[in-house]
Design a protein around this motif. Sequence first.
Motif, PDB file in Angstrom:
ATOM      1  N   GLY A 493     -28.379  40.219 -31.838  1.00 53.08           N
ATOM      2  CA  GLY A 493     -27.034  39.721 -32.149  1.00 53.08           C
ATOM      3  C   GLY A 493     -26.449  40.307 -33.412  1.00 53.08           C
ATOM      4  O   GLY A 493     -25.564  39.694 -34.016  1.00 53.08           O
ATOM      5  N   VAL A 494     -26.900  41.499 -33.811  1.00 49.85           N
ATOM      6  CA  VAL A 494     -26.338  42.141 -35.013  1.00 49.85           C
ATOM      7  C   VAL A 494     -25.184  43.043 -34.571  1.00 49.85           C
ATOM      8  O   VAL A 494     -25.289  44.269 -34.542  1.00 49.85           O
ATOM      9  CB  VAL A 494     -27.424  42.912 -35.801  1.00 49.85           C
ATOM     10  CG1 VAL A 494     -28.336  41.946 -36.512  1.00 49.85           C
ATOM     11  CG2 VAL A 494     -28.234  43.834 -34.893  1.00 49.85           C
ATOM     12  N   TRP A 495     -24.100  42.408 -34.238  1.00 54.11           N
ATOM     13  CA  TRP A 495     -22.964  43.112 -33.640  1.00 54.11           C
ATOM     14  C   TRP A 495     -22.317  44.076 -34.623  1.00 54.11           C
ATOM     15  O   TRP A 495     -21.788  45.124 -34.215  1.00 54.11           O
ATOM     16  CB  TRP A 495     -21.951  42.100 -33.114  1.00 54.11           C
ATOM     17  CG  TRP A 495     -22.553  41.137 -32.150  1.00 54.11           C
ATOM     18  CD1 TRP A 495     -22.884  39.836 -32.394  1.00 54.11           C
ATOM     19  CD2 TRP A 495     -22.976  41.419 -30.815  1.00 54.11           C
ATOM     20  NE1 TRP A 495     -23.464  39.273 -31.281  1.00 54.11           N
ATOM     21  CE2 TRP A 495     -23.532  40.214 -30.299  1.00 54.11           C
ATOM     22  CE3 TRP A 495     -22.940  42.541 -29.994  1.00 54.11           C
ATOM     23  CZ2 TRP A 495     -24.028  40.126 -28.999  1.00 54.11           C
ATOM     24  CZ3 TRP A 495     -23.436  42.450 -28.698  1.00 54.11           C
ATOM     25  CH2 TRP A 495     -23.974  41.269 -28.216  1.00 54.11           C
ATOM     26  N   GLY A 496     -22.360  43.743 -35.888  1.00 56.72           N
ATOM     27  CA  GLY A 496     -21.790  44.644 -36.876  1.00 56.72           C
ATOM     28  C   GLY A 496     -22.554  45.958 -36.937  1.00 56.72           C
ATOM     29  O   GLY A 496     -21.953  47.042 -36.976  1.00 56.72           O
ATOM     30  N   GLU A 497     -23.904  45.894 -36.943  1.00 55.68           N
ATOM     31  CA  GLU A 497     -24.706  47.119 -36.957  1.00 55.68           C
ATOM     32  C   GLU A 497     -24.471  47.928 -35.687  1.00 55.68           C
ATOM     33  O   GLU A 497     -24.418  49.165 -35.721  1.00 55.68           O
ATOM     34  CB  GLU A 497     -26.186  46.775 -37.100  1.00 55.68           C
ATOM     35  CG  GLU A 497     -26.562  46.186 -38.456  1.00 55.68           C
ATOM     36  CD  GLU A 497     -28.056  45.908 -38.559  1.00 55.68           C
ATOM     37  OE1 GLU A 497     -28.839  46.767 -38.095  1.00 55.68           O
ATOM     38  OE2 GLU A 497     -28.421  44.843 -39.071  1.00 55.68           O
ATOM     39  N   LYS A 498     -24.344  47.242 -34.597  1.00 58.46           N
ATOM     40  CA  LYS A 498     -24.073  47.916 -33.324  1.00 58.46           C
ATOM     41  C   LYS A 498     -22.759  48.689 -33.398  1.00 58.46           C
ATOM     42  O   LYS A 498     -22.683  49.871 -33.033  1.00 58.46           O
ATOM     43  CB  LYS A 498     -24.015  46.873 -32.202  1.00 58.46           C
ATOM     44  CG  LYS A 498     -23.434  47.355 -30.880  1.00 58.46           C
ATOM     45  CD  LYS A 498     -23.301  46.173 -29.925  1.00 58.46           C
ATOM     46  CE  LYS A 498     -22.440  46.519 -28.739  1.00 58.46           C
ATOM     47  NZ  LYS A 498     -23.024  47.575 -27.907  1.00 58.46           N
ATOM     48  N   THR A 499     -21.715  48.021 -33.890  1.00 56.20           N
ATOM     49  CA  THR A 499     -20.401  48.660 -33.988  1.00 56.20           C
ATOM     50  C   THR A 499     -20.423  49.837 -34.950  1.00 56.20           C
ATOM     51  O   THR A 499     -19.856  50.906 -34.677  1.00 56.20           O
ATOM     52  CB  THR A 499     -19.346  47.632 -34.440  1.00 56.20           C
ATOM     53  OG1 THR A 499     -19.306  46.559 -33.491  1.00 56.20           O
ATOM     54  CG2 THR A 499     -17.970  48.269 -34.543  1.00 56.20           C
ATOM     55  N   GLN A 500     -21.090  49.665 -36.076  1.00 50.63           N
ATOM     56  CA  GLN A 500     -21.163  50.749 -37.056  1.00 50.63           C
ATOM     57  C   GLN A 500     -21.879  51.965 -36.491  1.00 50.63           C
ATOM     58  O   GLN A 500     -21.476  53.111 -36.737  1.00 50.63           O
ATOM     59  CB  GLN A 500     -21.873  50.242 -38.321  1.00 50.63           C
ATOM     60  CG  GLN A 500     -21.066  49.225 -39.118  1.00 50.63           C
ATOM     61  CD  GLN A 500     -21.900  48.488 -40.155  1.00 50.63           C
ATOM     62  OE1 GLN A 500     -23.034  48.861 -40.425  1.00 50.63           O
ATOM     63  NE2 GLN A 500     -21.335  47.418 -40.722  1.00 50.63           N
ATOM     64  N   ALA A 501     -22.934  51.733 -35.706  1.00 53.20           N
ATOM     65  CA  ALA A 501     -23.661  52.858 -35.116  1.00 53.20           C
ATOM     66  C   ALA A 501     -22.785  53.603 -34.116  1.00 53.20           C
ATOM     67  O   ALA A 501     -22.748  54.842 -34.096  1.00 53.20           O
ATOM     68  CB  ALA A 501     -24.936  52.357 -34.439  1.00 53.20           C
ATOM     69  N   ILE A 502     -22.067  52.861 -33.278  1.00 54.97           N
ATOM     70  CA  ILE A 502     -21.189  53.509 -32.293  1.00 54.97           C
ATOM     71  C   ILE A 502     -20.101  54.303 -33.005  1.00 54.97           C
ATOM     72  O   ILE A 502     -19.794  55.446 -32.625  1.00 54.97           O
ATOM     73  CB  ILE A 502     -20.582  52.460 -31.338  1.00 54.97           C
ATOM     74  CG1 ILE A 502     -21.684  51.870 -30.445  1.00 54.97           C
ATOM     75  CG2 ILE A 502     -19.477  53.076 -30.482  1.00 54.97           C
ATOM     76  CD1 ILE A 502     -21.212  50.752 -29.542  1.00 54.97           C
ATOM     77  N   ASP A 503     -19.522  53.716 -34.035  1.00 55.41           N
ATOM     78  CA  ASP A 503     -18.471  54.427 -34.780  1.00 55.41           C
ATOM     79  C   ASP A 503     -19.014  55.722 -35.389  1.00 55.41           C
ATOM     80  O   ASP A 503     -18.350  56.770 -35.350  1.00 55.41           O
ATOM     81  CB  ASP A 503     -17.907  53.524 -35.877  1.00 55.41           C
ATOM     82  CG  ASP A 503     -17.078  52.373 -35.324  1.00 55.41           C
ATOM     83  OD1 ASP A 503     -16.700  52.441 -34.133  1.00 55.41           O
ATOM     84  OD2 ASP A 503     -16.815  51.425 -36.080  1.00 55.41           O
ATOM     85  N   LYS A 504     -20.204  55.662 -35.939  1.00 56.11           N
ATOM     86  CA  LYS A 504     -20.790  56.851 -36.563  1.00 56.11           C
ATOM     87  C   LYS A 504     -21.057  57.934 -35.528  1.00 56.11           C
ATOM     88  O   LYS A 504     -20.794  59.127 -35.761  1.00 56.11           O
ATOM     89  CB  LYS A 504     -22.071  56.471 -37.296  1.00 56.11           C
ATOM     90  CG  LYS A 504     -22.673  57.621 -38.105  1.00 56.11           C
ATOM     91  CD  LYS A 504     -23.821  57.114 -38.979  1.00 56.11           C
ATOM     92  CE  LYS A 504     -24.295  58.194 -39.933  1.00 56.11           C
ATOM     93  NZ  LYS A 504     -25.339  57.697 -40.845  1.00 56.11           N
ATOM     94  N   ILE A 505     -21.598  57.539 -34.394  1.00 54.80           N
ATOM     95  CA  ILE A 505     -21.867  58.500 -33.324  1.00 54.80           C
ATOM     96  C   ILE A 505     -20.567  59.139 -32.841  1.00 54.80           C
ATOM     97  O   ILE A 505     -20.485  60.362 -32.656  1.00 54.80           O
ATOM     98  CB  ILE A 505     -22.599  57.803 -32.162  1.00 54.80           C
ATOM     99  CG1 ILE A 505     -24.000  57.383 -32.611  1.00 54.80           C
ATOM    100  CG2 ILE A 505     -22.684  58.718 -30.945  1.00 54.80           C
ATOM    101  CD1 ILE A 505     -24.678  56.422 -31.663  1.00 54.80           C
ATOM    102  N   ASP A 506     -19.536  58.325 -32.658  1.00 50.81           N
ATOM    103  CA  ASP A 506     -18.237  58.851 -32.229  1.00 50.81           C
ATOM    104  C   ASP A 506     -17.698  59.865 -33.232  1.00 50.81           C
ATOM    105  O   ASP A 506     -17.210  60.945 -32.860  1.00 50.81           O
ATOM    106  CB  ASP A 506     -17.229  57.711 -32.057  1.00 50.81           C
ATOM    107  CG  ASP A 506     -17.511  56.866 -30.818  1.00 50.81           C
ATOM    108  OD1 ASP A 506     -18.291  57.319 -29.959  1.00 50.81           O
ATOM    109  OD2 ASP A 506     -16.954  55.754 -30.719  1.00 50.81           O
ATOM    110  N   GLN A 507     -17.762  59.511 -34.493  1.00 50.35           N
ATOM    111  CA  GLN A 507     -17.191  60.373 -35.531  1.00 50.35           C
ATOM    112  C   GLN A 507     -17.958  61.689 -35.665  1.00 50.35           C
ATOM    113  O   GLN A 507     -17.368  62.755 -35.828  1.00 50.35           O
ATOM    114  CB  GLN A 507     -17.182  59.633 -36.867  1.00 50.35           C
ATOM    115  CG  GLN A 507     -16.213  58.459 -36.923  1.00 50.35           C
ATOM    116  CD  GLN A 507     -16.480  57.544 -38.118  1.00 50.35           C
ATOM    117  OE1 GLN A 507     -17.276  57.874 -38.997  1.00 50.35           O
ATOM    118  NE2 GLN A 507     -15.811  56.386 -38.140  1.00 50.35           N
TER     119      GLN A 507
END
Length: 781
Positions: A493-507
């Motif tokens: 349930g660490v949704w913030g870490e999940k979002t940050q990882a996706i953003d980093k991969i996208d960038q």
Amino acid sequence: MYWLAGEGDQTDQGFIRRFSPRFWTLNFPRPMTASLITTGFDSLQIDLTYYRHEDLCGLIWQTEDTLDHPFHRYQTRRDYRHTLLQFRWQSNGLRPLDGLHSPTLTIEGRDSEGVPRVWYVRLWNYAVGGPEDAVITLDFDALAGGFMHPEEADPVWPQDIDRLFISMVAPEFDGVTTGPLPSARDSQVILSQITVTGPTSTLKIGDGYVSPHDLRIANGYDDVYNQTPERVIWNMLKAGYRGWITHYIGMSHYFSLTWQAGTARYVVDPAKPALNVAAARWHENFLTLARQFDVQVILSLSYEILAENMPEDWQQRAHDASPARTGWTPPSGLIAPTNDDALAYLRDVFLALGQLAAGAGLEIHLQIGEPWWWIADGVGAPHFYDDVTTARYAVETGQPVSTPHLLASETATPDQQLYLDWLGDKLGQSTLWLRDQIRAGLPTAKVGLLFYSPQVMRQDAPMAETVNFPVVSWAHPAFDFWQLEDYDFVLDGVWGEKTQAIDKIDQQLGYPRASSHYFAGFNLSASTPENWRNIDQAIGGGFAAGFAEVFVWAYPQLQRDGVIYGMDQEQDMTGFHEIRLPVDISFGASGGPQFMTSIVTLASGHEQRNREWQEARNLYDIGYGLRSEQDLAEVIGFFRARAGRAYGFRYKDWLDFSSGTPGAAVSANDQEIGTGDGATVGFQLVKKYDSGGEHHLRTITKPVAGTVLVALDGIVQSAGWQVDLTTGEITFEVAPTNGTVITAGFEFDVPVRFAEDSLTVTQENFRAGQLPNISLIEVRL
């Protein structure tokens, strides 16, 4: 939207013949391999490879179906009286029917006194024909174990049978000798012209179909190698999965082996066919069936191989030369990305898979699965110090490897950092080499890569990202498609870490959503059905983020837990009307929550109870709420407007409609709905029920307009958020900061539908005081 079904939820039932070919399974010990396919409605084929004298494979019919989805399981019927099974047996490379250790039907069950028994039925006693080609007739009313009949006959009690097991052994089997055969032996058995007659020869089977949806499914050969591809494909289709399957070839059942006397074990042999006979036959059949049903298959292969069969010089190793080992039982090892021989072997497996896909008429989609340098427990010992890797570094750089890292959490010195950077380059280069080799051998192939972000993007082990996220090599358009999974983030349930990882991969990699796929999952244990709530949230997030395809991992857990997924089917498929049943009618109704629990009473009198549903499902009878003919007319009109069961609607449960205690005003601090992480903006309304230290969490999807209050750390928020009255989700304009406790208060309705498509009511009976039964049932959204 999802729910967890039990066998009691089967909406439709059909019938199958007992011993239907697609429901047989196999069981055998490693390193032996075998597979089972259906070749027609009345036939099946078994391909086997024996490596040892003692290897034995069983062809199994299980009385109780534990492999299929509860929605689609066949009936458990232990009484085999009056059933007659007949089939043609053809074998090649096995012990013949007429000798010692010949194919034998083992029957496990209980005798007439209820005492557990096993009978060994020699098939030759019921055969007409030759020892390798015969018609076998098994009348369960006249079946007996024993080698010689009639003097050794042991009559079978057919009324309480659990399992039937036909044993198959190589000609070298004598029941005494063990150890390697002089060479591997490939064998085959065909059962054809299977007929089953008699009054107990048919079984009920769940035959409901879930409406097709947009969620895709992932699967692994290691989980289904003992089942028929037809069974697997049908279960996927019946559960609504269409379009795409990601199929992982696995790490333990596909390769060919050779005995290595020096280490006294069987090891992968690159000189032999890349796929063993059983795996090749199974996948050929699986891919052919996928093509027939217009399903594309992404075939996945990782750097992971069962440790007991991994060549020693292929393995990743830590500073102390200990080999990399995953947490599976038995464990797998990881090949070093610097090992040319190991990479060449992976290439050959990819080419073999691609050729099977092409032969089946499918487009070729191949996925390089989770390539990485292994780090134990995420922050423990890094495994990139094998001899091949360190020697290669010295040759390519002219420098020796600096002091090895003992833990991935350590800070690297400048010299160590050079080695880490080089390792990242080598990982990236290994995947690009595989990509190019695949394209050279299969010019039309689409090649993708699967990346697991929680293992790599760790703040407590920064070197993991250095060695396992080679941006230069992997950046778009290096691969035709990019697949991402992050289930540790989801389950924790660490949704913030999940979002940050996706953003980093996208960038950093820049793959467009049109060529990006997302994997949600997975629930390892049947004891944690609550994990599906987070998985479902991740699935929704994947669709909302615009990923071209969203997959759920994996098929076996979906089957085991009875997961039914629908793309908001109650709303979009069958419909939901955002209208409430008149409250003066619901005020007098009866009803409440219902759970589903299966109970087995043991011989000792003790009970074994299994909770089938994670959340309760409410049932109501509104007949008691009808006080006048006007009420009756209003309900009839409401029923017609909902088209019977077709459309759901809101219902006020007067016994439970508020977030607070009965009679108390709604407060913004009634229910805790989440904790801020600085990134997540959406939070689902829930209500928690406590009793005796036990807790039950209920999802609230239909809050009542004008009643919702929200607080952050106990401070009521009059603005900066909104509520979706159709789903019960609170969305903040700015994500609550890390650690902020989010609470809410609200009134809510229950989403329900009519339980029947007809109303049986007369005015005469109503005037005489006979109240009609008009049932409502809660729908899961």
